[in-house]
Design a protein around this motif. Structure first.
Motif, short mmCIF file in Angstrom:
data_model
loop_
_atom_site.label_atom_id
_atom_site.label_comp_id
_atom_site.label_asym_id
_atom_site.label_seq_id
_atom_site.Cartn_x
_atom_site.Cartn_y
_atom_site.Cartn_z
N LYS A 198 -7.01 4.31 6.09
CA LYS A 198 -7.53 2.99 6.49
C LYS A 198 -9.00 3.18 6.83
O LYS A 198 -9.36 4.01 7.67
CB LYS A 198 -6.78 2.47 7.72
CG LYS A 198 -5.42 1.91 7.37
CD LYS A 198 -4.62 1.59 8.60
CE LYS A 198 -5.08 0.31 9.29
NZ LYS A 198 -4.11 -0.08 10.36
N ASP A 255 -12.50 1.36 8.00
CA ASP A 255 -13.16 0.17 8.54
C ASP A 255 -14.65 0.23 8.17
O ASP A 255 -15.45 0.92 8.80
CB ASP A 255 -12.98 0.10 10.05
CG ASP A 255 -13.43 -1.25 10.60
OD1 ASP A 255 -14.40 -1.82 10.04
OD2 ASP A 255 -12.82 -1.74 11.56
N MET A 288 0.84 -1.21 0.00
CA MET A 288 0.00 0.00 0.00
C MET A 288 0.86 1.25 0.00
O MET A 288 1.78 1.37 0.81
CB MET A 288 -0.86 0.02 1.27
CG MET A 288 -2.24 -0.58 1.10
SD MET A 288 -3.26 0.48 0.09
CE MET A 288 -4.51 -0.68 -0.41
N SER A 289 0.57 2.18 -0.86
CA SER A 289 1.39 3.38 -0.90
C SER A 289 0.85 4.42 0.08
O SER A 289 -0.34 4.43 0.42
CB SER A 289 1.44 3.93 -2.32
OG SER A 289 0.16 4.38 -2.71
N ASN A 290 1.72 5.28 0.54
CA ASN A 290 1.35 6.33 1.49
C ASN A 290 1.32 7.69 0.79
O ASN A 290 2.04 7.88 -0.17
CB ASN A 290 2.37 6.36 2.63
CG ASN A 290 2.22 5.16 3.55
OD1 ASN A 290 1.12 4.65 3.73
ND2 ASN A 290 3.33 4.71 4.11
N THR A 335 -4.26 6.81 -1.04
CA THR A 335 -4.82 5.50 -1.37
C THR A 335 -5.74 5.04 -0.24
O THR A 335 -5.77 5.63 0.84
CB THR A 335 -3.72 4.45 -1.60
OG1 THR A 335 -2.91 4.39 -0.43
CG2 THR A 335 -2.85 4.81 -2.78
N ARG A 336 -6.49 4.00 -0.51
CA ARG A 336 -7.48 3.52 0.46
C ARG A 336 -7.22 2.06 0.80
O ARG A 336 -7.00 1.26 -0.09
CB ARG A 336 -8.88 3.65 -0.12
CG ARG A 336 -9.24 5.08 -0.41
CD ARG A 336 -10.45 5.16 -1.30
NE ARG A 336 -10.68 6.55 -1.70
CZ ARG A 336 -11.60 6.91 -2.56
NH1 ARG A 336 -12.39 6.00 -3.12
NH2 ARG A 336 -11.75 8.17 -2.87
N GLU A 337 -7.25 1.78 2.09
CA GLU A 337 -7.06 0.41 2.56
C GLU A 337 -8.33 0.02 3.31
O GLU A 337 -8.64 0.61 4.34
CB GLU A 337 -5.83 0.39 3.49
CG GLU A 337 -5.47 -0.96 4.03
CD GLU A 337 -4.31 -0.83 5.05
OE1 GLU A 337 -3.38 -0.03 4.83
OE2 GLU A 337 -4.39 -1.53 6.07
N HIS A 369 -10.91 -2.25 5.39
CA HIS A 369 -10.98 -3.32 6.39
C HIS A 369 -12.43 -3.61 6.73
O HIS A 369 -13.30 -2.80 6.49
CB HIS A 369 -10.28 -2.89 7.68
CG HIS A 369 -8.81 -2.72 7.53
ND1 HIS A 369 -7.91 -3.70 7.83
CD2 HIS A 369 -8.10 -1.67 7.06
CE1 HIS A 369 -6.69 -3.27 7.55
NE2 HIS A 369 -6.78 -2.04 7.09
N ARG A 393 -2.14 6.96 3.11
CA ARG A 393 -3.30 6.11 2.85
C ARG A 393 -4.35 6.26 3.96
O ARG A 393 -4.01 6.56 5.09
CB ARG A 393 -2.87 4.65 2.70
CG ARG A 393 -2.38 3.99 3.95
CD ARG A 393 -1.87 2.57 3.62
NE ARG A 393 -1.78 1.72 4.79
CZ ARG A 393 -0.72 1.70 5.62
NH1 ARG A 393 0.31 2.49 5.40
NH2 ARG A 393 -0.72 0.90 6.67
#
Ligand SMILES: *Cc1c(COP(=O)(O)O)cnc(C)c1O
Length: 387
Positions: free
Chosen positions: A7, A9, A1-3, A361-363, A365, A5
């Motif tokens: 996170k 939930d 994952m690039s920063n 970017t989006r991570e 969860h 980002r």
């Protein structure tokens, strides 16, 4: 994952939506989930839908376009899509094809919507926004009846309801008085025009304290709220208190340290206008001795990625300022390590900017699998919205 980002939930967003839908539902108030801070991000809209919102609202047509066909189960199962900002005259035709209803305050726009709807062999729903003191959008109450009479010429639209928006420009707090005014306006329209208004929308996340403290008589005809911040960040919007039983940490913004050095607290050289920069605290350098240094670190995130002043840093980290691409922080006992990731908590403004920046970017969860029943340890029987 690039920063940098974000996170996200998803299950916390779904939980927040579900709790709000349930609590407000007992008060006869439906919830429209507002997605504008998420750039019409489909997983977030879908989470709101699973949480039970009655429809999705967004202020930008492009975001609603991104949500066509989004829903928890079957395509286009979002409930009605509601364009919350008055349409631009130039987009009337797309509004009719992409949104089921829109908020409106101008007859010229409603006329164009009607023509577009007739052309597309549809009917477009109109919610009239009423000005009740905050002085952003809204028809003046005294003009409303004449306005509706003139609207009756337009056969492509149907009047779905009325609404108001407070707290956004002048900070006017939704309360028993202005909500009673909205309710009585709705009643008088229903009486004078012998019609039923489906939607009487009292406002946004700033309305939660009013909703919690009102009784059925005070709520009157108010039967809808449009909620973005409360669902996404778990906060009501007048004092930014966390709503009991909601998650305030569904979003975390991660940035990476690119420089760590002990530097003087005093700039050296003649001081002119800094280029694009924001400062978290007024230059207090003058109170330091001339040789004072501090532990300064730089993170690769800036004004192009977020609203730096809307970030809450972890304990021991203090934001000093930011420019377009750099966030400068001070730490107490040592510099941060180059390459380490620091997690910030974004407010609504920082979140909106991060979601709309192409650099973040989006991570994702927490899909469907999480056990939401146990997630928050929420006690719904307690005071409805108290902290
Ligand atoms: C953004 C917006 C909302 C939602 O506001 P929140 O404070 O995020 O709940 C509601 N109504 C209108 C007209 C809006 O523009």
């Amino acid at each position: 994952m690039s920063n940098p980002r974000l996170k996200i939930d998803i299950s916390k967003i779904e939980h927040n939506a579900r709790v709000l839908v349930r609590r407000l539902g007992t008060q006869g108030i439906s919830v429209t989930g507002v997605t504008k801070a998420s750039l019409g991000f489909a997983p977030i809209a879908a989470a709101m839908c699973r949480g039970g919102v009655s429809g999705i609202g967004d202020s930008r047509l492009g975001n609603l376009e991104a949500l066509q066909g989004v829903g928890p189960a079957k395509p286009r199962d979002t409930g009605p899509l509601w364009l919350l900002r008055s349409p631009m005259l130039s987009e009337a035709s797309s509004v009719v094809s992409l949104a089921d209803l829109s908020s409106n305050t101008e007859l010229d726009v409603i006329s164009a919507l009607s023509n577009a709807a007739i052309h597309q062999v549809r009917r477009h729903g109109v919610v009239l926004m009423i000005q009740l003191g905050d002085l952003r959008e809204g028809i003046l109450p005294g003009d409303l009846h004449r306005f509706i009479r003139q609207m009756q010429r337009f056969s492509g639209i149907s009047l779905q309801g009325v609404g108001t928006n407070l707290a956004c420009l002048s900070g006017v707090v939704p309360d028993a008085r202005n909500m009673a005014e909205l309710s009585s306006i709705a009643c008088s329209i229903e009486k004078d025009f012998a019609m039923r208004l489906e939607i009487v929308s009292g406002g946004n996340s700033a309305n939660l304290n009013w909703a919690a403290s009102s009784n059925a008589m005070e709520r009157g005809r108010v039967n809808n709220l449009r909620l973005g911040e409360a669902i996404l960040l778990g906060r009501e919007a007048t004092e930014r208190q966390i709503v009991a039983g909601l998650y305030a940490d569904a979003f975390v913004l991660i940035a990476e340290v690119i420089e760590a050095k002990q530097k003087s607290v005093h700039p050296r050289g003649a001081i002119g206008q800094p280029s694009l920069s924001v400062h978290a605290k007024a230059s207090a350098q003058t109170s330091y001795a001339s040789n004072t240094t501090r532990f300064q670190s730089i993170l690769a995130i800036g004004v192009q990625d977020t609203d730096p002043l809307g970030l809450t840093a972890p304990a021991g980290v203090q934001i000093l300022g930011a420019s377009s691409d750099h966030l400068v922080v001070e730490t107490e006992t040592d510099c941060l390590r180059v390459g380490s990731e620091i997690a910030f908590s974004p407010d609504y403004s920082a979140l909106m900017r991060a979601m709309t920046s192409p650099f973040v970017t989006r991570e994702i969860h927490g899909g469907l699998a999480m056990d939401l029943g146990r997630a928050a340890g929420s006690k719904d029987s307690e005071a409805l919205f108290a902290v």
